[in-house]
Motif scaffolding. Structure first.
Motif, short mmCIF file in Angstrom:
data_model
loop_
_atom_site.label_atom_id
_atom_site.label_comp_id
_atom_site.label_asym_id
_atom_site.label_seq_id
_atom_site.Cartn_x
_atom_site.Cartn_y
_atom_site.Cartn_z
N ARG A 51 0.85 -1.19 0.00
CA ARG A 51 0.00 0.00 0.00
C ARG A 51 0.88 1.23 0.00
O ARG A 51 1.87 1.31 0.72
N VAL A 52 0.50 2.18 -0.84
CA VAL A 52 1.14 3.49 -0.85
C VAL A 52 0.14 4.43 -0.20
O VAL A 52 -1.00 4.53 -0.63
N VAL A 53 0.58 5.10 0.87
CA VAL A 53 -0.33 5.97 1.63
C VAL A 53 0.35 7.31 1.87
O VAL A 53 1.51 7.37 2.29
N GLY A 54 -0.41 8.37 1.60
CA GLY A 54 0.03 9.72 1.93
C GLY A 54 -0.79 10.19 3.12
O GLY A 54 -2.01 10.06 3.13
N ARG A 55 -0.09 10.74 4.13
CA ARG A 55 -0.77 11.23 5.33
C ARG A 55 -0.43 12.69 5.57
O ARG A 55 0.71 13.10 5.40
N VAL A 59 -3.16 11.63 9.27
CA VAL A 59 -4.41 11.08 8.72
C VAL A 59 -4.21 10.73 7.25
O VAL A 59 -3.68 11.54 6.48
N ALA A 60 -4.63 9.54 6.85
CA ALA A 60 -4.51 9.12 5.46
C ALA A 60 -5.36 10.01 4.56
O ALA A 60 -6.55 10.19 4.80
N VAL A 61 -4.72 10.58 3.51
CA VAL A 61 -5.42 11.42 2.55
C VAL A 61 -5.25 10.91 1.12
O VAL A 61 -5.90 11.43 0.20
N ALA A 62 -4.38 9.95 0.91
CA ALA A 62 -4.18 9.36 -0.41
C ALA A 62 -3.77 7.90 -0.23
O ALA A 62 -3.04 7.57 0.71
N HIS A 63 -4.24 7.04 -1.14
CA HIS A 63 -3.97 5.60 -1.00
C HIS A 63 -4.06 4.91 -2.35
O HIS A 63 -4.88 5.26 -3.20
N ALA A 64 -3.21 3.91 -2.52
CA ALA A 64 -3.32 2.96 -3.64
C ALA A 64 -2.78 1.62 -3.16
O ALA A 64 -1.81 1.56 -2.39
N GLY A 65 -3.42 0.55 -3.61
CA GLY A 65 -2.96 -0.79 -3.30
C GLY A 65 -2.40 -1.45 -4.56
O GLY A 65 -2.85 -1.16 -5.66
N VAL A 66 -1.42 -2.33 -4.37
CA VAL A 66 -0.78 -3.03 -5.48
C VAL A 66 -0.67 -4.51 -5.12
O VAL A 66 -0.28 -4.86 -4.00
N VAL A 67 -1.02 -5.36 -6.07
CA VAL A 67 -0.80 -6.80 -5.93
C VAL A 67 -0.22 -7.31 -7.25
O VAL A 67 -0.65 -6.90 -8.32
N ARG A 68 0.80 -8.17 -7.13
CA ARG A 68 1.36 -8.77 -8.34
C ARG A 68 0.49 -9.94 -8.75
O ARG A 68 0.05 -10.73 -7.92
N ARG A 69 0.24 -10.02 -10.07
CA ARG A 69 -0.53 -11.15 -10.59
C ARG A 69 -0.28 -11.28 -12.08
O ARG A 69 0.22 -10.36 -12.72
N HIS A 94 -9.12 17.00 -0.11
CA HIS A 94 -7.73 17.30 -0.50
C HIS A 94 -7.52 17.20 -2.01
O HIS A 94 -6.39 17.31 -2.47
N GLN A 95 -8.59 16.99 -2.77
CA GLN A 95 -8.45 16.87 -4.22
C GLN A 95 -8.14 18.23 -4.85
O GLN A 95 -8.44 19.27 -4.28
N GLY A 96 -7.51 18.17 -6.02
CA GLY A 96 -7.16 19.39 -6.73
C GLY A 96 -5.88 20.04 -6.26
O GLY A 96 -5.59 21.18 -6.62
N ARG A 97 -5.10 19.32 -5.47
CA ARG A 97 -3.86 19.88 -4.91
C ARG A 97 -2.62 19.12 -5.36
O ARG A 97 -1.55 19.31 -4.80
N GLY A 98 -2.79 18.23 -6.32
CA GLY A 98 -1.64 17.48 -6.83
C GLY A 98 -1.36 16.17 -6.13
O GLY A 98 -0.38 15.48 -6.45
N LEU A 99 -2.19 15.81 -5.14
CA LEU A 99 -1.96 14.55 -4.42
C LEU A 99 -2.10 13.33 -5.33
O LEU A 99 -1.36 12.36 -5.19
#
Length: 185
Positions: A51-55, A59-69, A94-99
């Motif tokens: 997981r890539v998380v920006g805080r 507090v988490a404000v951005a997230h993406a999950g990755v799985v290899r397959r 927090h959208q519109g700020r480049g996150l």
């Protein structure tokens, strides 16, 4: 806005508090599907490996999950290893700020670190332009057969997009359909 603090974490390294923090973000970002993220559940289908998380302010404000397959490139393109990306979210406040751009750049770094040849994401038509701007390429005319979050097999015609993470895009196999033989991330 304070710059976010970014982390990349393996799924097994996250504790209940980290899952609850991400689940709260996903509930805000996917408000119509917020029930999926109740009780601190920070996944909808397949659980990510990483997981890539920006805080901001802890507090988490951005997230993406990755799985290899492996995806099957049908009818005869063979298998292709990807970093399947999902649960991409930026807090609505927090959208519109480049996150989003910062998040996708970090996701590409993770794909390179994982040594997968390609990143893969399927997205709604409304956000295709966002991914294009971040360097992702749509696979025109390609459908994706998948197992959805309700454990049903279905065909998705939404944009399927790839990012050349370790190989050139010209190495992507020809396909009219991709089979994602596992649940959505």
């Amino acid at each position: 806005m304070t710059d976010p603090r970014w982390t990349v974490s393996w799924e097994t390294d996250l504790d209940a508090a980290a899952h609850a923090d991400v689940a709260a973000l996903l509930s805000r970002a996917y408000a119509r599907q917020s029930a999926r993220f109740s009780d601190g559940r920070s996944w909808a289908g397949a659980r990510p490996e990483l997981r890539v998380v920006g805080r901001v302010g802890g507090v988490a404000v951005a997230h993406a999950g990755v799985v290899r397959r492996f995806l099957r490139a049908l009818p005869d393109g063979g298998d292709v290893l990807v970093g399947d990306v999902g649960l991409v979210a930026v807090d609505p406040g927090h959208q519109g700020r480049g996150l989003g751009a910062a998040l996708t750049a970090r996701v590409v770094d993770v794909l390179v670190d994982l040594d997968v040849p390609f990143g893969f994401v399927s997205c709604g038509p409304a956000v295709e332009g966002f991914y294009r701007a971040a360097g992702w390429t749509r696979l025109p005319g390609v459908t994706v057969r998948l197992v959805d979050t309700h454990h049903r097999t279905r065909v998705d015609t939404d944009p399927a997009m790839v990012h050349a993470a370790g190989r050139p895009l010209s190495a992507w196999p020809p396909a009219r359909e991709l089979a994602r033989d596992g649940q959505l991330v």
